[in-house]
Design a protein around this motif. Sequence first.
Motif, PDB file in Angstrom:
ATOM      1  N   GLU A   1      49.854  39.038  24.001  1.00 54.05           N
ATOM      2  CA  GLU A   1      49.752  39.409  25.406  1.00 54.05           C
ATOM      3  C   GLU A   1      48.449  40.151  25.664  1.00 54.05           C
ATOM      4  N   VAL A   2      47.904  39.947  26.862  1.00 55.42           N
ATOM      5  CA  VAL A   2      46.741  40.707  27.309  1.00 55.42           C
ATOM      6  C   VAL A   2      47.255  41.861  28.157  1.00 55.42           C
ATOM      7  N   ARG A   3      46.695  43.050  27.939  1.00 53.80           N
ATOM      8  CA  ARG A   3      47.163  44.239  28.638  1.00 53.80           C
ATOM      9  C   ARG A   3      46.056  44.844  29.487  1.00 53.80           C
ATOM     10  N   THR A   4      46.484  45.518  30.543  1.00 50.24           N
ATOM     11  CA  THR A   4      45.553  46.336  31.309  1.00 50.24           C
ATOM     12  C   THR A   4      44.932  47.362  30.381  1.00 50.24           C
ATOM     13  N   GLY A   5      43.617  47.470  30.434  1.00 47.52           N
ATOM     14  CA  GLY A   5      42.909  48.402  29.565  1.00 47.52           C
ATOM     15  C   GLY A   5      42.319  47.777  28.332  1.00 47.52           C
ATOM     16  N   ASP A   6      42.712  46.545  27.990  1.00 47.21           N
ATOM     17  CA  ASP A   6      42.079  45.857  26.870  1.00 47.21           C
ATOM     18  C   ASP A   6      40.591  45.677  27.157  1.00 47.21           C
ATOM     19  N   PRO A   7      39.742  45.680  26.141  1.00 47.78           N
ATOM     20  CA  PRO A   7      38.304  45.524  26.388  1.00 47.78           C
ATOM     21  C   PRO A   7      37.962  44.090  26.778  1.00 47.78           C
ATOM     22  N   ALA A   8      37.077  43.957  27.740  1.00 47.67           N
ATOM     23  CA  ALA A   8      36.580  42.621  28.094  1.00 47.67           C
ATOM     24  C   ALA A   8      35.779  42.071  26.924  1.00 47.67           C
ATOM     25  N   PRO A   9      35.885  40.781  26.660  1.00 48.52           N
ATOM     26  CA  PRO A   9      35.178  40.220  25.503  1.00 48.52           C
ATOM     27  C   PRO A   9      33.663  40.293  25.607  1.00 48.52           C
ATOM     28  N   ASP A  10      33.137  40.455  26.835  1.00 53.17           N
ATOM     29  CA  ASP A  10      31.680  40.559  26.985  1.00 53.17           C
ATOM     30  C   ASP A  10      31.201  42.000  27.034  1.00 53.17           C
ATOM     31  N   GLY A  11      32.119  42.952  26.766  1.00 50.24           N
ATOM     32  CA  GLY A  11      31.736  44.357  26.742  1.00 50.24           C
ATOM     33  C   GLY A  11      31.545  44.988  28.105  1.00 50.24           C
ATOM     34  N   SER A  12      32.091  44.358  29.160  1.00 53.94           N
ATOM     35  CA  SER A  12      31.844  44.841  30.521  1.00 53.94           C
ATOM     36  C   SER A  12      32.903  45.817  31.015  1.00 53.94           C
ATOM     37  N   GLY A  13      33.709  46.348  30.114  1.00 50.89           N
ATOM     38  CA  GLY A  13      34.663  47.363  30.516  1.00 50.89           C
ATOM     39  C   GLY A  13      36.104  46.956  30.305  1.00 50.89           C
ATOM     40  N   PRO A  14      37.042  47.840  30.671  1.00 52.88           N
ATOM     41  CA  PRO A  14      38.462  47.547  30.488  1.00 52.88           C
ATOM     42  C   PRO A  14      38.959  46.510  31.480  1.00 52.88           C
ATOM     43  N   LEU A  15      39.915  45.721  31.043  1.00 54.61           N
ATOM     44  CA  LEU A  15      40.445  44.649  31.880  1.00 54.61           C
ATOM     45  C   LEU A  15      41.546  45.161  32.802  1.00 54.61           C
ATOM     46  N   GLU A  16      41.569  44.570  33.999  1.00 56.75           N
ATOM     47  CA  GLU A  16      42.646  44.781  34.964  1.00 56.75           C
ATOM     48  C   GLU A  16      43.363  43.455  35.142  1.00 56.75           C
TER      49      GLU A  16
ATOM     50  N   GLY B   1      51.666  34.422  43.109  1.00 61.92           N
ATOM     51  CA  GLY B   1      51.015  33.457  42.230  1.00 61.92           C
ATOM     52  C   GLY B   1      51.654  33.407  40.854  1.00 61.92           C
ATOM     53  N   GLU B   2      51.581  32.245  40.232  1.00 60.28           N
ATOM     54  CA  GLU B   2      52.128  32.067  38.885  1.00 60.28           C
ATOM     55  C   GLU B   2      51.068  32.230  37.812  1.00 60.28           C
ATOM     56  N   ASP B   3      49.795  32.318  38.203  1.00 57.42           N
ATOM     57  CA  ASP B   3      48.716  32.528  37.254  1.00 57.42           C
ATOM     58  C   ASP B   3      48.415  34.021  37.148  1.00 57.42           C
ATOM     59  N   THR B   4      48.200  34.497  35.930  1.00 58.18           N
ATOM     60  CA  THR B   4      47.725  35.858  35.722  1.00 58.18           C
ATOM     61  C   THR B   4      46.264  35.780  35.308  1.00 58.18           C
ATOM     62  N   PHE B   5      45.441  36.583  35.954  1.00 58.63           N
ATOM     63  CA  PHE B   5      44.029  36.595  35.583  1.00 58.63           C
ATOM     64  C   PHE B   5      43.591  38.027  35.340  1.00 58.63           C
ATOM     65  N   VAL B   6      42.423  38.163  34.733  1.00 60.18           N
ATOM     66  CA  VAL B   6      41.884  39.486  34.430  1.00 60.18           C
ATOM     67  C   VAL B   6      40.501  39.610  35.051  1.00 60.18           C
ATOM     68  N   ARG B   7      40.128  40.858  35.310  1.00 57.12           N
ATOM     69  CA  ARG B   7      38.773  41.146  35.760  1.00 57.12           C
ATOM     70  C   ARG B   7      38.377  42.506  35.224  1.00 57.12           C
ATOM     71  N   SER B   8      37.085  42.707  35.027  1.00 57.02           N
ATOM     72  CA  SER B   8      36.576  43.965  34.502  1.00 57.02           C
ATOM     73  C   SER B   8      35.617  44.583  35.509  1.00 57.02           C
ATOM     74  N   PRO B   9      35.331  45.877  35.375  1.00 56.20           N
ATOM     75  CA  PRO B   9      34.370  46.513  36.290  1.00 56.20           C
ATOM     76  C   PRO B   9      32.990  45.862  36.248  1.00 56.20           C
TER      77      PRO B   9
ATOM     78  N   GLY C   1      32.390  42.659  35.918  1.00 53.90           N
ATOM     79  CA  GLY C   1      32.329  41.316  36.490  1.00 53.90           C
ATOM     80  C   GLY C   1      32.924  40.211  35.647  1.00 53.90           C
ATOM     81  N   TYR C   2      33.481  40.521  34.486  1.00 54.55           N
ATOM     82  CA  TYR C   2      34.134  39.474  33.695  1.00 54.55           C
ATOM     83  C   TYR C   2      35.431  39.063  34.381  1.00 54.55           C
ATOM     84  N   THR C   3      35.667  37.751  34.501  1.00 56.71           N
ATOM     85  CA  THR C   3      36.914  37.234  35.060  1.00 56.71           C
ATOM     86  C   THR C   3      37.372  36.057  34.210  1.00 56.71           C
ATOM     87  N   ALA C   4      38.671  35.930  34.054  1.00 55.34           N
ATOM     88  CA  ALA C   4      39.219  34.804  33.293  1.00 55.34           C
ATOM     89  C   ALA C   4      40.702  34.685  33.586  1.00 55.34           C
ATOM     90  N   ASN C   5      41.190  33.458  33.536  1.00 56.08           N
ATOM     91  CA  ASN C   5      42.630  33.260  33.474  1.00 56.08           C
ATOM     92  C   ASN C   5      43.111  33.910  32.186  1.00 56.08           C
TER      93      ASN C   5
END
Length: 608
Positions: A415-430, A219-227, A229-233
Amino acid sequence: MPLRMSSLFVRTLKEDPVDAEVASHKLLHRAGYIRRAAPGIYTWLPLGLTVLRRVEEIVREEMNAAGSQEVHFPALLPAEPYQATGRWVDYGDDMFRLQDRRKNDYILAPTHEEVFTLLVKDLYSSYKDLPLSIYQIQTKYRDEARPRAGVLRGREFIMKDAYSFDIDDEGLSASYETMRRAYIRIFDRLGLEYITVKATAGAMGGSETEEFLHPSEVGEDTFVRSPGGYTANVEAVTTPTPEPLDFADVPAAHVEDTPDTPTIATLVAAANEQHPRADREWTAADTLKNVVVAITHPDGEREIVVIGLPGDREVDLDRAAGSGALGAGEIEVEPATEADLVAHPGLVRGYIGPGNSIDAPVLGLEGSTGIKYLLDPRVAQGSRWITGSNEHGRHVFDLVHGRDFTADGTVEAAEVRTGDPAPDGSGPLELARGVEIGQIFQLGRRYAEALGLTVLDENGKRAVVTMGSYGIGVTRVMACIAEGNHDERGLIWPQHLAPADVHVVATGKGDEILAKAEEITAELEAAGVRVLIDDRPKTSPGVKFGDAELLGVPTVLVVGRGLADGTVELRDRRTGESRDLPVAEAVAETTRFVDEQYAALGAQRTGR
């Protein structure tokens, strides 16, 4: 009637096409589902069309069930509606433009918001006509600069686009949710793994928007998710803004000689050697990096902007372009060239800072050089930095945001990195990769206002209609299904999407083998089971078995040497398992097996 390999318009290939990078491109080409006509443009052959139509059938059924009505627009459209909404310019080079013999401007439509809006304007005039949802499955065109990955990213593609029309925002929200649920049903029925993420609207405009992504390394899109439940392009991720810092004890900013330090690494090394801190070492995170970018706006105007961000971060140009802070529409963002820097002598390469001199009021680049200066949200009010002094070989220490300099705004460009905090406080981003297979938008009134779509409300007053837009990339969906359903030997279609229910392979010498294969095929067809029969009389068993594995029909029935013992072989292409069936039970057992595969997918064979 069964499909026959002896007459089917197909040629399988042993070698991958030279330009193929991903499995779906390689296998769809080798199996004779598609052929390249031009870069990013493909011809669909009978087997490919059969699978594509099965995907479309599921999309169509769920759209109809959601109350949407099908229409069909031309792909060749006049320019005027797109000029009225501004997208004639906003789409930039991505839009195919042409003229007729009278020099009238036309486009090959990349999407159809404008003409859907005008059609409703032509036919409806009262709030009583609303809500309305209409859709089409149509060919679209976009002049991709780098078409790649076969039908995953082409210049011509098939898309389902739907549009809702409501009298108010409450109605739009309800229509949006109805379509969202329909999309979930569609992708569930297709058996396609997906994740919904927050997205940016881009040239489409509007407020709320979500993407449906198929997780895939290609895929050409990078997305993030947190433990939590936060998800975003990744382009839509917002950075939590830190609280202002107390800078009462920070000394006054001072300029220091830092020769030969044009990079963050050399600057950090020099700072630790020549100006050490008492509490700890300086790091890249203590430096304010100022990156010069060039923006090409849809109208062709080129603008230079400086982006300030912590020195341990890199600029993500896609995030910058999608942020909205650098301009509307389909803008292009790239690193500034040497010519750009020459044209702005106030920008000293390697030593750029947020002001011309620490001895003068530092109000950002806007006031001192005429260049817009935007900051990453991580640069908190009251934070202290080492940054360039806009003089060669010199940097400013203890420069405080809000005390010594300001900016013209913020921009989500880092850039967004693995481990950055989710903006809704739901944990580190993957971080993960995905293919966009669908997107839904709450467009609002942009297109209706531009094109004059109004109706009389319940008080007899004119009200602007509010709209939603909902797209699914049908050809892209098929490619994603191929990406997720193959092995080293070939495709393995889900039973309910395969070009046939059963692939009957007649192997061995003797007329009786082909005759029995024909008899079984006829009985399966009579039972409503779709059959592809390999009836080629002079083709070796090895070639036939190789083609069966490549073509990917998941259920294979081999009529061959076992016939002498009164058996045929039933193979499961998915698992590689096989078993012998008595000839007398072959049709009934094969039919039952096929129906079990349909049921496992929550589907039903249409011939039942």
